[in-house]
Design a protein around this motif. Structure first.
Motif, mmCIF file in Angstrom:
data_model
loop_
_atom_site.group_PDB
_atom_site.id
_atom_site.type_symbol
_atom_site.label_atom_id
_atom_site.label_comp_id
_atom_site.label_asym_id
_atom_site.label_seq_id
_atom_site.Cartn_x
_atom_site.Cartn_y
_atom_site.Cartn_z
ATOM 1 N N GLN A 259 9.125 10.039 -1.259
ATOM 2 C CA GLN A 259 10.078 8.979 -0.925
ATOM 3 C C GLN A 259 9.823 8.382 0.454
ATOM 4 N N ARG A 260 9.173 9.137 1.328
ATOM 5 C CA ARG A 260 8.925 8.615 2.674
ATOM 6 C C ARG A 260 8.025 7.388 2.637
ATOM 7 N N TRP A 261 7.160 7.322 1.626
ATOM 8 C CA TRP A 261 6.323 6.127 1.511
ATOM 9 C C TRP A 261 7.187 4.909 1.228
ATOM 10 N N LEU A 262 8.233 5.095 0.428
ATOM 11 C CA LEU A 262 9.129 3.971 0.151
ATOM 12 C C LEU A 262 9.917 3.587 1.399
ATOM 13 N N VAL A 263 10.302 4.578 2.176
ATOM 14 C CA VAL A 263 11.010 4.291 3.428
ATOM 15 C C VAL A 263 10.101 3.507 4.372
ATOM 16 N N LYS A 264 8.829 3.911 4.440
ATOM 17 C CA LYS A 264 7.872 3.182 5.279
ATOM 18 C C LYS A 264 7.679 1.759 4.773
ATOM 19 N N ALA A 265 7.610 1.603 3.455
ATOM 20 C CA ALA A 265 7.456 0.262 2.880
ATOM 21 C C ALA A 265 8.628 -0.625 3.272
ATOM 22 N N LYS A 266 9.819 -0.071 3.209
ATOM 23 C CA LYS A 266 11.008 -0.840 3.581
ATOM 24 C C LYS A 266 10.980 -1.208 5.057
ATOM 25 N N GLU A 267 10.497 -0.292 5.900
ATOM 26 C CA GLU A 267 10.402 -0.576 7.336
ATOM 27 C C GLU A 267 9.422 -1.715 7.606
ATOM 28 N N HIS A 268 8.303 -1.721 6.890
ATOM 29 C CA HIS A 268 7.335 -2.815 7.056
ATOM 30 C C HIS A 268 7.963 -4.154 6.679
ATOM 31 N N LEU A 269 8.686 -4.177 5.573
ATOM 32 C CA LEU A 269 9.311 -5.424 5.134
ATOM 33 C C LEU A 269 10.395 -5.873 6.106
ATOM 34 N N LYS A 270 11.124 -4.916 6.650
ATOM 35 C CA LYS A 270 12.162 -5.248 7.626
ATOM 36 C C LYS A 270 11.533 -5.841 8.891
ATOM 37 N N THR A 271 10.421 -5.246 9.335
ATOM 38 C CA THR A 271 9.712 -5.770 10.508
ATOM 39 C C THR A 271 9.205 -7.183 10.243
ATOM 40 N N TYR A 272 8.699 -7.401 9.034
ATOM 41 C CA TYR A 272 8.209 -8.736 8.674
ATOM 42 C C TYR A 272 9.346 -9.757 8.736
ATOM 43 N N LEU A 273 10.514 -9.386 8.227
ATOM 44 C CA LEU A 273 11.661 -10.293 8.281
ATOM 45 C C LEU A 273 12.038 -10.619 9.717
ATOM 46 N N ALA B 265 3.078 13.497 -12.067
ATOM 47 C CA ALA B 265 3.210 13.723 -13.502
ATOM 48 C C ALA B 265 4.650 13.546 -13.960
ATOM 49 N N SER B 266 5.596 13.684 -13.034
ATOM 50 C CA SER B 266 7.005 13.598 -13.407
ATOM 51 C C SER B 266 7.838 13.303 -12.169
ATOM 52 N N TYR B 267 9.110 13.014 -12.411
ATOM 53 C CA TYR B 267 10.029 12.795 -11.297
ATOM 54 C C TYR B 267 10.406 14.107 -10.616
ATOM 55 N N VAL B 268 10.114 15.217 -11.252
ATOM 56 C CA VAL B 268 10.288 16.506 -10.581
ATOM 57 C C VAL B 268 9.378 16.549 -9.359
ATOM 58 N N GLN B 269 8.150 16.092 -9.535
ATOM 59 C CA GLN B 269 7.196 16.075 -8.433
ATOM 60 C C GLN B 269 7.557 15.024 -7.397
ATOM 61 N N LEU B 270 7.950 13.849 -7.844
ATOM 62 C CA LEU B 270 8.302 12.790 -6.896
ATOM 63 C C LEU B 270 9.450 13.222 -5.995
ATOM 64 N N GLY B 271 10.460 13.829 -6.582
ATOM 65 C CA GLY B 271 11.611 14.249 -5.792
ATOM 66 C C GLY B 271 11.313 15.413 -4.885
ATOM 67 N N ALA B 272 10.388 16.283 -5.319
ATOM 68 C CA ALA B 272 10.073 17.470 -4.525
ATOM 69 C C ALA B 272 9.013 17.203 -3.479
ATOM 70 N N THR C 295 0.837 -1.206 0.000
ATOM 71 C CA THR C 295 0.000 0.000 0.000
ATOM 72 C C THR C 295 0.870 1.254 0.000
ATOM 73 N N CYS C 296 1.956 1.236 0.760
ATOM 74 C CA CYS C 296 2.881 2.379 0.774
ATOM 75 C C CYS C 296 3.472 2.610 -0.614
ATOM 76 N N ILE C 297 3.818 1.523 -1.296
ATOM 77 C CA ILE C 297 4.376 1.638 -2.644
ATOM 78 C C ILE C 297 3.343 2.249 -3.584
ATOM 79 N N ARG C 298 2.083 1.896 -3.379
ATOM 80 C CA ARG C 298 1.019 2.480 -4.201
ATOM 81 C C ARG C 298 0.942 3.992 -3.993
ATOM 82 N N PHE C 299 1.111 4.436 -2.750
ATOM 83 C CA PHE C 299 1.067 5.867 -2.452
ATOM 84 C C PHE C 299 2.214 6.625 -3.122
ATOM 85 N N PHE C 300 3.349 5.949 -3.301
ATOM 86 C CA PHE C 300 4.590 6.611 -3.718
ATOM 87 C C PHE C 300 4.412 7.492 -4.954
ATOM 88 N N ALA C 301 3.916 6.924 -6.038
ATOM 89 C CA ALA C 301 3.850 7.676 -7.295
ATOM 90 C C ALA C 301 2.435 8.082 -7.668
#
Length: 367
Positions: free
Chosen positions: A170-184, A150-157, A140-146
């Motif tokens: 990018q914080r959504w991706l960081v959260k996604a990684k945290e969820h996966l780390k917790t699962y591991l 409209a462009s990577y200008v927006q994603l980065g900003a 779900t976090c990955i879905r929020f990411f993009a």
């Protein structure tokens, strides 16, 4: 249940205080409604009555004791809770009544399905966290990411998130990684999560190798985002005086979370996005290697774009990078050159001749 003699007795003892009389009458009508709904009403009617009177505990107790269908919970309890912004309160009461959530699993599953169908992804994410379904929460976090970018200008900003405009995407991706780390950690027995047998059986499972692969994808996507944000921002700054950039949302902004065609597009975008081919080739090559993409096909696609843009010097840079990558054969390099020559429409003869001279196989040379 309030019996008729008691009702009559209470009516005769009404106080002269109007406020107290109103309270007594309210209790009287409440008990009468409960009586008739219990005797003649449906499960949904009784549960809805409880919810209208803010008796969430009673509604959940009735649902669990009567083993009501999931539809009754969704329509009678979940939807009113969402409308009032009280999903967190509902979760707290569920956990208090059923600490293991064993009796509520079917209702939680139905709730997740309902929220996904309606597109209520923030509520879905909240419920996934409550259920400690870390793999699905990461998705779900990955879905929020993009979403809505409209462009990577927006994603980065950090301007791309439709749901949280002020939060870096990018914080959504960081959260996604945290969820996966917790699962591991939980899989390895180091997690401190609550023990829920039935809920655990519903939680999405994934092998450790697959989790690690997804975490690597997240890391690579973060690197791609930073690189393309820098490149596209520089390009926008140069062209701002002549033509303002379009900010129309795109449903197909390429990321590494899409299928193979989208990953190929990301590799090409990175390869061609820098000041020169060398700047982005390293990251693009990692994308090709990590996802086992058809490298010659990616090179050909990038080369043809350069030819259409009349960037002949960049084609030679691309050829140099491909040759130095260590994995491309002479045949791959020739295929790249031949495709570029074939795609060249009304290109200067001198430029075409220069490309033809780079072809190694004499059989492929066209004079």
């Amino acid at each position: 249940m309030l019996h008729l003699p008691e009702v009559v007795h209470r009516l005769f003892q009404l106080s002269t205080n109007p406020a107290e009389n109103q309270l007594l009458r309210s209790g009287f009508y409440y008990e009468q409604c409960l009586y008739y709904l219990s005797a003649y009403g449906t499960h949904l009617a009784l549960v809805s009555f409880y919810m209208r009177h803010n008796c969430v505990t009673e509604a959940l107790t009735y649902l669990i004791n009567k083993d009501c269908p999931e539809e009754v919970f969704v329509e009678g309890v979940l939807q009113p809770s969402l409308e009032r912004g009280r999903l967190g309160v509902l979760q707290g009461i569920m956990e208090k009544l059923d600490p293991g959530l064993d009796s509520c699993v079917c209702y939680l599953i139905a709730s997740c399905q309902f929220l996904q169908r309606r597109g209520f992804y923030h509520c879905l994410y909240q419920l996934q966290q409550f259920m400690m379904d870390h793999v699905r929460a990461a998705m779900t976090c990955i879905r929020f990411f993009a979403h809505g970018a409209a462009s990577y200008v927006q994603l980065g900003a950090g301007l791309s998130s439709f749901f949280l405009p002020q939060t870096l995407a990018q914080r959504w991706l960081v959260k996604a990684k945290e969820h996966l780390k917790t699962y591991l950690q939980e899989q390895q027995g180091r997690g401190a999560g609550r023990k829920r047998s039935s809920v655990n059986s519903f939680r999405k499972t994934m092998s450790s190798s697959d989790v690690s692969r997804h975490m690597n994808t997240i890391e690579l996507q973060l690197e791609v985002t930073r690189f393309l944000h820098r490149c596209e921002t520089a390009a926008v700054s140069k062209s701002a005086s002549t033509s303002p950039p379009s900010t129309k949302p795109s449903a197909s902004l390429p990321t590494l979370f899409g299928g193979t065609p989208m990953k190929v597009e990301v590799a090409c975008k990175v390869m061609l996005g820098g000041k020169n081919i060398e700047e982005g080739f390293g990251i693009a090559y990692r994308v090709i290697q990590d996802f086992q993409l058809d490298a010659p096909a990616v090179y050909v696609r990038a080369g043809q774009r350069l030819i259409r843009q009349r960037q002949f010097a960049s084609v030679r840079q691309l050829l140099k990078c491909v040759g130095e990558s260590g994995s491309a054969t002479k045949s791959d390099c020739d295929a790249l050159l031949l495709s570029c020559v074939a795609a060249a429409d009304k290109a200067p003869a001198k430029e075409l001749e220069s490309l033809v001279l780079e072809i190694k196989s004499s059989e492929n040379k066209v004079m």
